[in-house]
Design a protein around this motif. Structure first.
Motif, short mmCIF file in Angstrom:
data_model
loop_
_atom_site.label_atom_id
_atom_site.label_comp_id
_atom_site.label_asym_id
_atom_site.label_seq_id
_atom_site.Cartn_x
_atom_site.Cartn_y
_atom_site.Cartn_z
N LEU A 200 0.83 -1.21 0.00
CA LEU A 200 0.00 0.00 0.00
C LEU A 200 0.86 1.26 0.00
CD1 LEU A 200 -2.92 -0.87 2.45
CD2 LEU A 200 -2.99 -0.68 -0.04
N ARG A 201 1.94 1.25 0.79
CA ARG A 201 2.84 2.41 0.82
C ARG A 201 3.47 2.65 -0.55
NH1 ARG A 201 3.94 0.27 5.84
NH2 ARG A 201 5.79 -0.83 5.10
N GLY B 6 0.79 3.95 -2.96
CA GLY B 6 0.47 5.33 -2.60
C GLY B 6 1.55 6.30 -3.02
N HIS C 289 1.42 6.65 -6.87
CA HIS C 289 0.20 7.31 -7.38
C HIS C 289 -0.41 8.16 -6.29
CE1 HIS C 289 0.40 4.71 -10.87
NE2 HIS C 289 0.57 3.70 -10.07
N PRO C 290 0.20 9.31 -5.96
CA PRO C 290 -0.35 10.15 -4.90
C PRO C 290 -1.75 10.65 -5.26
CG PRO C 290 1.42 11.28 -6.05
CD PRO C 290 1.37 9.89 -6.59
N VAL C 291 -2.60 10.68 -4.25
CA VAL C 291 -3.99 11.13 -4.46
C VAL C 291 -4.21 12.43 -3.73
CG1 VAL C 291 -6.40 10.55 -4.04
CG2 VAL C 291 -4.80 8.76 -4.66
N ASN D 140 -3.05 15.64 -3.76
CA ASN D 140 -2.14 16.62 -3.19
C ASN D 140 -2.56 18.01 -3.66
OD1 ASN D 140 -0.99 17.12 -5.72
ND2 ASN D 140 0.57 15.56 -5.44
#
Length: 120
Positions: free
Chosen positions: A36-37, A40, A43-45, A47
């Motif tokens: 998950l890290r 994440g 693919h940052p969500v 920002n």
């Protein structure tokens, strides 16, 4: 499964089917959290640079419950970490009918997200 005269039968798998079968993957909690890290980070969500309301389903038409609309978009904004600037820019996408017309009349003088929420 294919049937022949209403009876079910199994046919042998072809090589490409055998090679392309989905196999479950078992992960420990630690492995899953690491995955998950990594996802994440890749693919940052939401920002401040690109968070937006494009996939938000909340809509306000000027006649429905404005408090429910504001609660919905505030929660969405917080969860996706949408900046106030991007939220103000994207607000018109969430307005329909009378509300969209109303927005056209005040958008030039509404300079902050806080002002937009108060105006609603």
């Amino acid at each position: 499964m294919p049937t022949r005269s209403g009876l079910q039968y199994e046919r042998p798998l072809l090589n490409y089917e055998r090679n392309n079968m989905v196999q479950p993957i078992l992960l420990t909690d630690e492995q899953f959290q690491a995955l998950l890290r990594q996802v994440g980070a890749a693919h940052p969500v939401g920002n401040d640079a690109n968070g937006h309301f494009a996939k938000c389903n909340a809509r306000f038409d000027g006649l429905s419950d404005v408090e429910a609309f504001l609660d919905s978009i505030s929660t969405y904004k917080d969860c996706l970490k949408i900046s106030d600037v991007n939220a103000l820019r994207g607000l018109p996408m969430l307005l329909d009918g009378l509300a969209a017309t109303w927005w056209q009349g005040i958008k030039q003088t509404t300079l902050t997200w806080e002002d937009a929420v108060k105006a609603l």
